[in-house]
Design a protein around this motif. Structure first.
Motif, short mmCIF file in Angstrom:
data_model
loop_
_atom_site.label_atom_id
_atom_site.label_comp_id
_atom_site.label_asym_id
_atom_site.label_seq_id
_atom_site.Cartn_x
_atom_site.Cartn_y
_atom_site.Cartn_z
N ALA A 91 2.80 -6.81 -7.40
CA ALA A 91 3.66 -5.66 -7.68
C ALA A 91 5.10 -6.01 -7.34
CB ALA A 91 3.19 -4.45 -6.86
N SER A 92 6.00 -5.34 -7.98
CA SER A 92 7.41 -5.60 -7.73
C SER A 92 7.84 -4.91 -6.44
CB SER A 92 8.24 -5.08 -8.90
OG SER A 92 8.07 -3.68 -9.01
N GLY A 93 8.99 -5.32 -5.93
CA GLY A 93 9.51 -4.66 -4.75
C GLY A 93 9.79 -5.63 -3.61
N ASP A 94 10.43 -5.13 -2.57
CA ASP A 94 10.77 -5.97 -1.43
C ASP A 94 9.57 -6.11 -0.48
OD1 ASP A 94 10.51 -3.51 -0.37
OD2 ASP A 94 12.53 -3.34 0.44
N THR A 95 9.79 -6.73 0.63
CA THR A 95 8.71 -7.01 1.56
C THR A 95 8.03 -5.74 2.07
OG1 THR A 95 9.86 -8.99 2.27
CG2 THR A 95 8.11 -8.20 3.70
N ARG A 96 8.83 -4.74 2.37
CA ARG A 96 8.26 -3.49 2.86
C ARG A 96 7.35 -2.87 1.79
NH1 ARG A 96 12.51 -1.11 5.02
NH2 ARG A 96 11.97 -0.84 7.21
N ALA A 97 7.79 -2.95 0.55
CA ALA A 97 6.98 -2.42 -0.56
C ALA A 97 5.68 -3.21 -0.70
CB ALA A 97 7.76 -2.47 -1.87
N ARG A 98 5.74 -4.50 -0.46
CA ARG A 98 4.53 -5.32 -0.53
C ARG A 98 3.55 -4.94 0.57
NH1 ARG A 98 5.89 -10.19 -3.52
NH2 ARG A 98 4.86 -11.72 -2.20
N LEU A 99 4.07 -4.70 1.75
CA LEU A 99 3.19 -4.26 2.85
C LEU A 99 2.55 -2.92 2.52
CD1 LEU A 99 4.89 -5.11 6.26
CD2 LEU A 99 2.61 -5.75 5.48
N ARG A 100 3.35 -2.03 1.98
CA ARG A 100 2.80 -0.73 1.58
C ARG A 100 1.69 -0.92 0.55
NH1 ARG A 100 8.25 1.15 1.27
NH2 ARG A 100 8.15 0.97 -0.99
N ALA A 101 1.93 -1.82 -0.39
CA ALA A 101 0.93 -2.05 -1.44
C ALA A 101 -0.36 -2.63 -0.86
CB ALA A 101 1.51 -2.97 -2.52
N ILE A 102 -0.22 -3.52 0.11
CA ILE A 102 -1.42 -4.08 0.75
C ILE A 102 -2.23 -2.96 1.40
CG2 ILE A 102 -2.23 -5.53 2.66
CD1 ILE A 102 0.11 -7.43 2.06
N VAL A 103 -1.55 -2.12 2.15
CA VAL A 103 -2.24 -1.02 2.82
C VAL A 103 -2.94 -0.13 1.80
CG1 VAL A 103 -1.88 1.10 4.15
CG2 VAL A 103 -0.76 -1.02 4.86
N THR A 104 -2.22 0.22 0.75
CA THR A 104 -2.79 1.13 -0.24
C THR A 104 -3.97 0.51 -0.98
OG1 THR A 104 -0.61 2.10 -0.56
CG2 THR A 104 -2.25 2.56 -2.24
N GLU A 105 -3.78 -0.70 -1.45
CA GLU A 105 -4.84 -1.35 -2.25
C GLU A 105 -6.10 -1.60 -1.42
OE1 GLU A 105 -4.98 -1.84 -5.37
OE2 GLU A 105 -2.93 -1.65 -6.08
N VAL A 106 -5.93 -2.10 -0.22
CA VAL A 106 -7.11 -2.42 0.59
C VAL A 106 -7.80 -1.13 1.03
CG1 VAL A 106 -7.99 -3.61 2.63
CG2 VAL A 106 -6.14 -4.63 1.31
N THR A 107 -7.03 -0.12 1.39
CA THR A 107 -7.64 1.16 1.76
C THR A 107 -8.47 1.69 0.59
OG1 THR A 107 -5.85 1.70 3.27
CG2 THR A 107 -7.20 3.53 2.51
N GLU A 108 -7.91 1.61 -0.60
CA GLU A 108 -8.66 2.10 -1.76
C GLU A 108 -9.95 1.31 -2.00
OE1 GLU A 108 -5.75 2.46 -4.89
OE2 GLU A 108 -5.34 4.51 -4.23
N ALA A 109 -9.87 0.02 -1.80
CA ALA A 109 -11.08 -0.82 -1.97
C ALA A 109 -12.15 -0.43 -0.95
CB ALA A 109 -10.72 -2.30 -1.83
N VAL A 110 -11.73 -0.23 0.28
CA VAL A 110 -12.70 0.11 1.34
C VAL A 110 -13.33 1.47 1.07
CG1 VAL A 110 -12.97 0.63 3.79
CG2 VAL A 110 -11.58 -1.31 3.10
N VAL A 111 -12.48 2.44 0.69
CA VAL A 111 -13.00 3.78 0.44
C VAL A 111 -13.97 3.78 -0.74
CG1 VAL A 111 -12.32 6.04 -0.49
CG2 VAL A 111 -11.14 5.09 1.50
N LEU A 112 -13.61 3.02 -1.76
CA LEU A 112 -14.41 3.00 -2.98
C LEU A 112 -15.81 2.44 -2.75
CD1 LEU A 112 -13.78 3.83 -5.88
CD2 LEU A 112 -13.34 1.44 -6.41
N ASN A 113 -15.91 1.43 -1.91
CA ASN A 113 -17.21 0.80 -1.65
C ASN A 113 -17.50 0.73 -0.17
OD1 ASN A 113 -18.47 0.16 -4.14
ND2 ASN A 113 -16.85 -1.35 -4.50
N ARG A 114 -17.40 1.88 0.45
CA ARG A 114 -17.53 2.03 1.89
C ARG A 114 -18.79 1.36 2.44
NH1 ARG A 114 -19.64 6.77 2.30
NH2 ARG A 114 -20.64 7.10 4.32
N LYS A 115 -19.93 1.63 1.84
CA LYS A 115 -21.18 1.11 2.38
C LYS A 115 -21.27 -0.39 2.23
CE LYS A 115 -23.69 5.43 1.73
NZ LYS A 115 -24.89 6.11 1.21
N THR A 116 -20.84 -0.88 1.09
CA THR A 116 -20.85 -2.33 0.86
C THR A 116 -19.96 -3.04 1.86
OG1 THR A 116 -21.10 -1.78 -1.48
CG2 THR A 116 -20.66 -4.06 -0.95
N PHE A 117 -18.78 -2.47 2.10
CA PHE A 117 -17.87 -3.06 3.09
C PHE A 117 -18.50 -3.02 4.48
CE2 PHE A 117 -13.62 -4.25 1.55
CZ PHE A 117 -13.76 -3.97 0.20
#
Lengths: 208, 208
Positions: A91-117
């Motif tokens: 994704a585009s953006g500065d370092t802070r935006a990248r950190l935000r994206a990491i938090v958002t994307e990984v949180t979504e992955a965990v929530v989506l497949n909670r039991k598998t994780f």
DNA sequence: CCTACCGATCGGTAGG
DNA sequence: CCTACCGATCGGTAGG
């Protein structure tokens, strides 16, 4: 070891490859659920079979072994995590935006497949051989990439200086990973709300 | 169910109660290690016995069942967590100081008994009956108290407003709990360093 | 995809 | 605290 598909043509030539894959997928889902509720060792192939409406030995028409069930679950999470990180970093953006994206994307992955994780985190030690090595290596790569972003964030005053970027990365990923333990789909929070709370808590909100 | 002590007087009247307790403690420590490495169900009483230099059946002179081993481990963590919270909340200072104390005390507890905490988190589902209910209830109480502090912190602008205090509390405790998964006693970080990094990351440093 | 079944493991007991 | 051992469970195979 080898996939069973070649030896398991449909009984009367009526069913096709798609049906095989659908059932195989159902078995993997059932395995994730059983391992989530009872653990890998205590969860039995009989329980998994019952959840899919098969006899216990029928499982072996679709999967080579009980270990293979866990292996597929782990590899799925492995793939989900790299995909989430890949999306975040491209994704585009500065370092802070990248950190935000990491938090958002990984949180979504965990929530989506909670039991598998959850199975992945709890039963890591039960992984065998090459799979264990691959997953360990991939996790190391994942961490290294997040640490790099954390380190850059420190240079740009988006994260506090004076601490190991590894500890900061583990802190952020811990916050996110722990979601698998308390998230309830019936609760009021969506993945987005949770990620936004994390972002604000970490002082990463845009324009701060 | 009942403790075995009454039926297990020393073989020749030479050993005393202290020796019994010492060995019992050694067995519990061995159990924590075995369950940490192999999981509760896969870990065997034979392995635990070997680690203490006993035959497998000898375990049953000291502990009533394999379930009892897990129960004692869980109750120890349960006690460690309440004690840590108690210390944190009884310290003087404002809300921000209380939050800092929670982070520090719980991080220290997790680091100190990393393997025991790992077993607690991973094998929760294997707890049975009253123990499971007690531990669940205690965890709920623990969370409620942390949520209260988080909520007060929001009112005093020590934590971001506009989010559920439950999510903020889970975020902070997740960061701290996750330490059980990556902390290595041989690494460069001490518990204090880690806690301080968390505190800075959360913007809770004194005088901020 | 099922029934029948084997081989191995393991928690727990007996009896001393 | 040990040796001997039972009872039950379970992953996986045979054979159809």
């Amino acid at each position: 070891m080898a996939a069973q598909r070649a030896e398991t043509a449909a009984p009367s030539g009526e069913e096709n490859l798609a049906a095989f894959d659908v059932k195989r997928r159902a078995i993997l889902d059932g395995a994730a659920e059983v391992f989530y509720e009872r653990g890998f060792t205590a969860g039995t192939t009989k329980e998994i079979a019952a959840k899919v409406g098969l006899s216990q030995p029928a499982i072996y028409h679709y999967v080579g072994s009980k270990d293979a069930l866990l292996r597929e679950i782990a590899l799925q999470v492995d793939k989900d995590l790299s995909a989430a990180l890949e999306r975040a970093l491209s994704a585009s953006g500065d370092t802070r935006a990248r950190l935000r994206a990491i938090v958002t994307e990984v949180t979504e992955a965990v929530v989506l497949n909670r039991k598998t994780f959850a199975v992945y985190y709890k039963e890591f030690h039960a992984l065998q051989g090459e799979t264990r090595e691959k997953v360990t290596a991939d996790e190391r790569t994942f961490m290294a990439r997040v640490v790099n972003v954390a380190s850059a964030a420190q240079d740009e005053d988006a994260l506090p200086k004076g601490h190991s970027p590894l500890v900061l990365a583990e802190a952020i990923l811990g916050m996110v990973s722990w979601v698998h333990r308390w998230y309830r789909p019936t609760g009021p929070q969506r993945a987005d709300d949770i990620a936004q709370a994390f972002i604000d808590l970490l002082g990463l909100r845009d324009g701060l």
